[in-house]
Design an enzyme around this catalytic site. Sequence first.
Site, PDB file in Angstrom:
ATOM      1  N   CYS A   1       0.831  -1.212   0.000  1.00 36.71           N
ATOM      2  CA  CYS A   1       0.000   0.000   0.000  1.00 36.71           C
ATOM      3  C   CYS A   1       0.866   1.263   0.000  1.00 36.71           C
ATOM      4  O   CYS A   1       1.557   1.542   0.982  1.00 36.71           O
ATOM      5  CB  CYS A   1      -0.913  -0.038   1.221  1.00 36.71           C
ATOM      6  SG  CYS A   1      -1.803   1.484   1.549  1.00 36.71           S
TER       7      CYS A   1
ATOM      8  N   CYS B   1      -0.064   3.851   2.729  1.00 32.14           N
ATOM      9  CA  CYS B   1       0.351   3.367   4.058  1.00 32.14           C
ATOM     10  C   CYS B   1       1.799   3.744   4.339  1.00 32.14           C
ATOM     11  O   CYS B   1       2.161   4.062   5.470  1.00 32.14           O
ATOM     12  CB  CYS B   1       0.210   1.850   4.149  1.00 32.14           C
ATOM     13  SG  CYS B   1      -1.474   1.245   3.947  1.00 32.14           S
TER      14      CYS B   1
END
Length: 166
Positions: free
Chosen positions: A90, A93
């Site tokens: 991600c 993230c």
Amino acid sequence: MAQRLLLRRFLTSIISGKPSQSRWAPVASRALQTPQYSPGYLTVTPSQARSIYTTRVCSTTFNIQDGPDFQDRVVNSETPVVVDFHAQWCGPCKILGPRLEKVVAKQHGKVVMAKVDIDDHTDLALEYEVSAVPTVLAMKNGDVVDKFVGIKDEDQLEAFLKKLIG
């Protein structure tokens, strides 16, 4: 520079327990047999050279290992906990994680941060209804008191934590 290299080689030989094979070993040995060896700004005594101290560093951020670890360190925590559900793949993230760690560290232990990789702990992600990453939960006394999904800037994160701390 040479003094630092000499000192490093000598200390390495002390730690490993092997005598140094370098041409500087006899010089270092003689120098450190004197009560104090001071090449300019360095000061080393034999007793200091052999003492190794370790201290436990209490971190405000930790990775969750499994379900019981989550129960113990998050749900049963007396300190408010920010739970960061993330994934290695991600992109957002990878941006939010360091920001969140920085803001949590500024709180000086008033709040801690648990990191949960959703690929490793899908059961926790399902239990806490994580449908997208990054998802951040604010937990106090085992209950979810606030939640957000996506990236936030530092000011928004600080406001999020202040609301959690009270």
